[in-house]
Design a protein around this motif. Structure first.
Motif, short mmCIF file in Angstrom:
data_model
loop_
_atom_site.label_atom_id
_atom_site.label_comp_id
_atom_site.label_asym_id
_atom_site.label_seq_id
_atom_site.Cartn_x
_atom_site.Cartn_y
_atom_site.Cartn_z
N LEU A 47 5.07 7.27 -7.44
CA LEU A 47 5.08 6.13 -6.38
C LEU A 47 4.10 5.32 -7.18
N CYS A 48 3.61 3.71 -7.35
CA CYS A 48 2.44 3.05 -7.25
C CYS A 48 2.31 1.99 -6.80
N GLY A 49 1.66 0.90 -7.09
CA GLY A 49 1.13 0.26 -6.46
C GLY A 49 0.76 -0.90 -7.50
N HIS A 50 -0.77 -1.90 -7.00
CA HIS A 50 -0.69 -2.71 -8.12
C HIS A 50 0.29 -4.12 -8.25
N ALA A 51 1.16 -3.79 -9.56
CA ALA A 51 1.85 -5.00 -10.23
C ALA A 51 1.95 -6.10 -8.52
N HIS A 52 1.71 -5.71 -7.49
CA HIS A 52 2.23 -7.16 -6.18
C HIS A 52 3.38 -7.43 -6.93
N SER A 53 4.38 -6.06 -7.11
CA SER A 53 5.77 -6.94 -6.73
C SER A 53 6.62 -5.77 -7.51
N PRO A 54 7.76 -5.60 -5.93
CA PRO A 54 8.76 -4.27 -6.57
C PRO A 54 9.42 -3.89 -7.83
N ALA A 55 8.93 -3.47 -8.15
CA ALA A 55 9.93 -2.59 -9.43
C ALA A 55 10.53 -1.32 -9.63
N ALA A 56 11.40 -1.24 -10.12
CA ALA A 56 12.17 0.28 -11.12
C ALA A 56 11.91 0.70 -12.42
N THR A 57 11.32 1.58 -12.74
CA THR A 57 11.70 2.05 -13.85
C THR A 57 12.07 3.66 -14.14
N THR A 58 11.63 4.28 -15.17
CA THR A 58 11.60 5.35 -15.13
C THR A 58 9.93 6.04 -16.28
#
Length: 281
Positions: A214-225
């Motif tokens: 789980l991360c932040g930093h991007a200021h955008s919801p995102a999902a990958t692997t």
């Protein structure tokens, strides 16, 4: 933080109880679900505007009809790493749910420790482990003081390795830190992501009970692997970063008008993580 329901940290050995039980009426089965609210990048700077955006999220979470296993804030709590910004964070990040936070590149370790964690000042990485009745949360400090990019230091990597090794294999683990360890196709944010990710990937691969990163930093919801596990990025509270296909030109394109949002990560008894994103205004 004031009030009996306010916690940003608890003793290492504490156990939290609050597993949601969801009954499927079609099969009469009760499924135990771990539910986490995940937010990031509040960038509190003393202003009322940013305070109100964070408060909208916390009010939404505190009004939920059921208890969450945790509310997780993955960094950039403060905008300039100032003591008064963490005091503002302490006032607004109040929750009846257990609340956890790790630092980002805008944070400063010493005031983060003193104000939010009520620990002695110090510049070592802020690494924290929290164990609940149903999961373990390993919160790592991916910040590099004075830089915008991130890396898990040797000290942090050794700490995470030790935490994973002492956690029973049947206990699910969420690994959390600020900087995403992979490019997100997110323009300039990819240039200041986590480096040294191969070492982390090897560690995650070795421990099958790591269920998500789980991360932040991007200021955008995102999902990958990442390392064959879900890599889930929280929305930014202070703003939303526009993706390159949403604008013309180079550089940063940041929207401060879109409403703040939160991610809910639900872990079921099959080890599957499902994420739902919600606007809170």
């Amino acid at each position: 933080m004031p009030g009996s329901a306010t916690r940003i940290t608890v003793p290492y050995s504490a156990m939290w109880w609050g597993i949601a039980c969801v009954t499927d009426p079609t099969i009469g089965r009760t499924e135990h679900v771990v539910v986490i609210a995940h937010l990031s990048d509040t960038h509190l700077d003393g202003s009322r505007h940013r305070f109100d955006r964070v408060k909208a999220v916390m009010d939404y979470l505190n009004a939920l009809p059921y208890d969450l296993d945790a509310v997780l804030v993955t960094g950039d709590v403060a905008d300039h790493g100032l003591t008064e910004e963490y005091e503002q964070a302490r006032d607004v990040l109040t929750s009846r749910h257990p609340l956890l936070a790790c630092p980002g590149n805008h944070d400063a370790r010493s005031p983060f420790r003193e104000v939010l964690l009520k620990e002695p000042a110090g510049d070592a990485p802020v690494n924290q482990a929290y164990r609940t009745a149903s999961a373990m949360f390993a919160l790592c400090d991916s910040s590099i003081p004075g830089q915008d990019d991130g890396r898990l230091s040797d000290e942090t990597h050794a700490w995470l390795t030790a935490q994973l090794e002492i956690t029973p294999s049947e206990v699910p683990v969420f690994v959390a830190f600020h900087h995403p360890p992979l490019p997100l196709q997110a323009g300039p944010i990819d240039a200041i992501r986590l480096s040294g990710e191969d070492r982390l990937a090897e560690l995650v691969t070795r421990h099958r009970n790591v269920v998500a990163v789980l991360c932040g930093h991007a200021h955008s919801p995102a999902a990958t692997t990442f390392a064959d596990r879900p890599l889930l990025v929280a929305p930014g509270i202070v703003s939303t970063l526009r993706m390159p296909w949403e604008y013309v030109g180079a550089g940063w394109h940041i929207d401060y008008e879109l409403p703040p949002a939160v991610a809910f990560h639900a872990l079921d008894d099959l080890g599957r993580v499902t994420t739902h994103y919600r606007l809170t205004v």
